[in-house]
Every structure is written in C-alpha cells, then in structure tokens.
Design a protein around this motif. Structure first.
Motif, PDB file in Angstrom:
ATOM      1  N   ASN A  28      30.072  -5.281  20.592  1.00 39.59           N
ATOM      2  CA  ASN A  28      29.480  -6.475  21.206  1.00 39.59           C
ATOM      3  C   ASN A  28      30.531  -7.304  21.918  1.00 39.59           C
ATOM      4  OD1 ASN A  28      26.633  -6.466  19.875  1.00 39.59           O
ATOM      5  ND2 ASN A  28      28.064  -6.110  18.193  1.00 39.59           N
ATOM      6  N   TRP A  54      14.227 -15.333  19.026  1.00 36.54           N
ATOM      7  CA  TRP A  54      14.958 -15.356  20.301  1.00 36.54           C
ATOM      8  C   TRP A  54      16.015 -14.253  20.373  1.00 36.54           C
ATOM      9  CZ3 TRP A  54      13.834 -18.378  24.449  1.00 36.54           C
ATOM     10  CH2 TRP A  54      12.859 -19.356  24.242  1.00 36.54           C
ATOM     11  N   ASP A  56      16.061 -11.238  21.468  1.00 37.05           N
ATOM     12  CA  ASP A  56      16.171 -10.526  22.749  1.00 37.05           C
ATOM     13  C   ASP A  56      17.065 -11.280  23.731  1.00 37.05           C
ATOM     14  OD1 ASP A  56      14.587  -8.487  21.810  1.00 37.05           O
ATOM     15  OD2 ASP A  56      12.761  -9.182  22.815  1.00 37.05           O
ATOM     16  N   GLU A  57      17.008 -12.611  23.706  1.00 33.63           N
ATOM     17  CA  GLU A  57      17.868 -13.422  24.581  1.00 33.63           C
ATOM     18  C   GLU A  57      19.346 -13.226  24.223  1.00 33.63           C
ATOM     19  OE1 GLU A  57      17.108 -15.552  27.176  1.00 33.63           O
ATOM     20  OE2 GLU A  57      15.025 -14.867  27.062  1.00 33.63           O
ATOM     21  N   HIS A  59      20.539 -10.509  22.720  1.00 32.59           N
ATOM     22  CA  HIS A  59      20.820  -9.113  23.066  1.00 32.59           C
ATOM     23  C   HIS A  59      21.118  -8.980  24.567  1.00 32.59           C
ATOM     24  CE1 HIS A  59      20.773  -4.817  22.430  1.00 32.59           C
ATOM     25  NE2 HIS A  59      19.958  -4.693  23.456  1.00 32.59           N
ATOM     26  N   GLU A  60      20.374  -9.695  25.403  1.00 31.73           N
ATOM     27  CA  GLU A  60      20.628  -9.671  26.853  1.00 31.73           C
ATOM     28  C   GLU A  60      22.019 -10.194  27.190  1.00 31.73           C
ATOM     29  OE1 GLU A  60      17.482 -11.720  28.868  1.00 31.73           O
ATOM     30  OE2 GLU A  60      15.947 -10.365  28.067  1.00 31.73           O
ATOM     31  N   ARG A  61      22.563 -11.046  26.336  1.00 34.03           N
ATOM     32  CA  ARG A  61      23.900 -11.603  26.540  1.00 34.03           C
ATOM     33  C   ARG A  61      24.963 -10.801  25.790  1.00 34.03           C
ATOM     34  NH1 ARG A  61      20.321 -15.899  26.932  1.00 34.03           N
ATOM     35  NH2 ARG A  61      20.893 -17.537  28.414  1.00 34.03           N
ATOM     36  N   ASN A  62      24.604  -9.602  25.317  1.00 33.51           N
ATOM     37  CA  ASN A  62      25.499  -8.730  24.550  1.00 33.51           C
ATOM     38  C   ASN A  62      26.137  -9.491  23.382  1.00 33.51           C
ATOM     39  OD1 ASN A  62      26.666  -6.381  23.758  1.00 33.51           O
ATOM     40  ND2 ASN A  62      28.228  -6.350  25.350  1.00 33.51           N
ATOM     41  N   ASP A 158      27.098 -18.400  27.774  1.00 34.10           N
ATOM     42  CA  ASP A 158      27.129 -18.284  29.242  1.00 34.10           C
ATOM     43  C   ASP A 158      28.409 -18.862  29.833  1.00 34.10           C
ATOM     44  OD1 ASP A 158      24.662 -17.054  29.027  1.00 34.10           O
ATOM     45  OD2 ASP A 158      23.525 -18.859  29.604  1.00 34.10           O
TER      46      ASP A 158
END
Length: 161
Positions: A28, A54, A56-57, A59-62, A158
């Motif tokens: 990761n 949340w 999946d959010e 996971h999208e950001r590794n 982010d």
C-alpha cells in the motif's frame, strides 16, 4: 516526518495473521491506523463501521485502513463477527502499538490502569511509498468523541499524493 514504529499484531479481519507493518507497507502507498479505546467503546464501534462504509474511497487512494483494539483476540474477533469489516482488525492486548504511537491517555496512573477511563482514540496516517513508513498525519482525540472526520482524512491522503 517521523519514522513509523513497526508492529506485528494478531489480525482477526481480512489479511495476514499476524499482520505486520512491513507487509502493509509493501502492498500500500498509505496505511491509516485507527487506535481504538477499548472493546466497550460505542464511539469506536461506530467509527469502524463508518470507515468500512467508505472503504472503497480508501482503496481508490491505495490506502489500507487498520483498526487496532487494545484487547485480547477473542474480544476483538466478536467485532469482526458483528461488523464484517473489509479491512484488518488487530488485537493488541498489551496496548503495545498504542504506546509506540503515543496514543493519548488521560488521568495519569489511573488512566494507564484502565483503558476505559484513560485511553483516547487516535488516527495515524503512514506514508509507505518509499518503503520506510513515515507518519504524515495524526489526529489525537481529546475525548471519547473526538475523532477525525472522513473528509479530513481523505484531504490528508490527497495532500500527500
């Protein structure tokens, strides 16, 4: 940024058992540690469910979420059976990870004697992109209700990217 203390803890959720920071860092870019108060904490239980909703959010950001509860494996396993979390859920009966990550404890010696009275929640974001995990964000709870908002955590991830 400070180097993240390594750990190896029993995991009753998805992923390897035991779960080590080195294994998480290898797979990761980021790891979010949720250091919980104790098994009985209603706010902790709510938090693990919200972060699961949340997931999946993340996971999208590794980013892997890991919840660490300062309780024996059997107690922590009941959370997994009840909530079916999609991320690792670790037992830390000696509160070693909480100590290593400077989890806040109130009420001096009395708070150290009883997690229910003294231990406060903490969230720690680790940047694992260079192979050596470093602490890049923390949220130290000043009360049992003081936890980071999801947007705050997503913004922290982010900003690092």
């Amino acid at each position: 940024m400070a180097v993240a203390p390594s750990f190896k803890l029993p995991n009753v959720g998805p992923g390897p058992d035991p779960l080590s920071l080195s294994a998480l860092a290898a797979d990761n870019e980021f790891v979010l540690l949720l250091l919980q108060r104790d098994y009985h904490c209603g706010n902790c239980r709510k938090q693990v469910q919200v972060f699961a909703d949340w997931y999946d959010e993340f996971h999208e950001r590794n980013t892997e979420v890991v919840s660490i509860v300062p309780e024996p494996r059997e107690r922590v396993r009941s959370w997994q059976e009840e909530y079916d979390l999609p991320y690792p859920l670790c037992a830390d009966p000696e509160a070693a990870a909480g100590e290593e990550y400077d989890q806040p404890v109130r009420f001096g010696p009395l708070g150290r004697f009883s997690d229910l009275l003294g231990r406060m929640p903490k969230a720690v974001l680790l940047d694992c992109r260079d192979g050596d995990p470093t602490i890049c964000y923390t949220h130290e709870g000043s009360s049992t209700w003081d936890r980071p908002e999801l947007e705050e955590v997503f913004d922290a991830i982010d900003e690092q990217r």
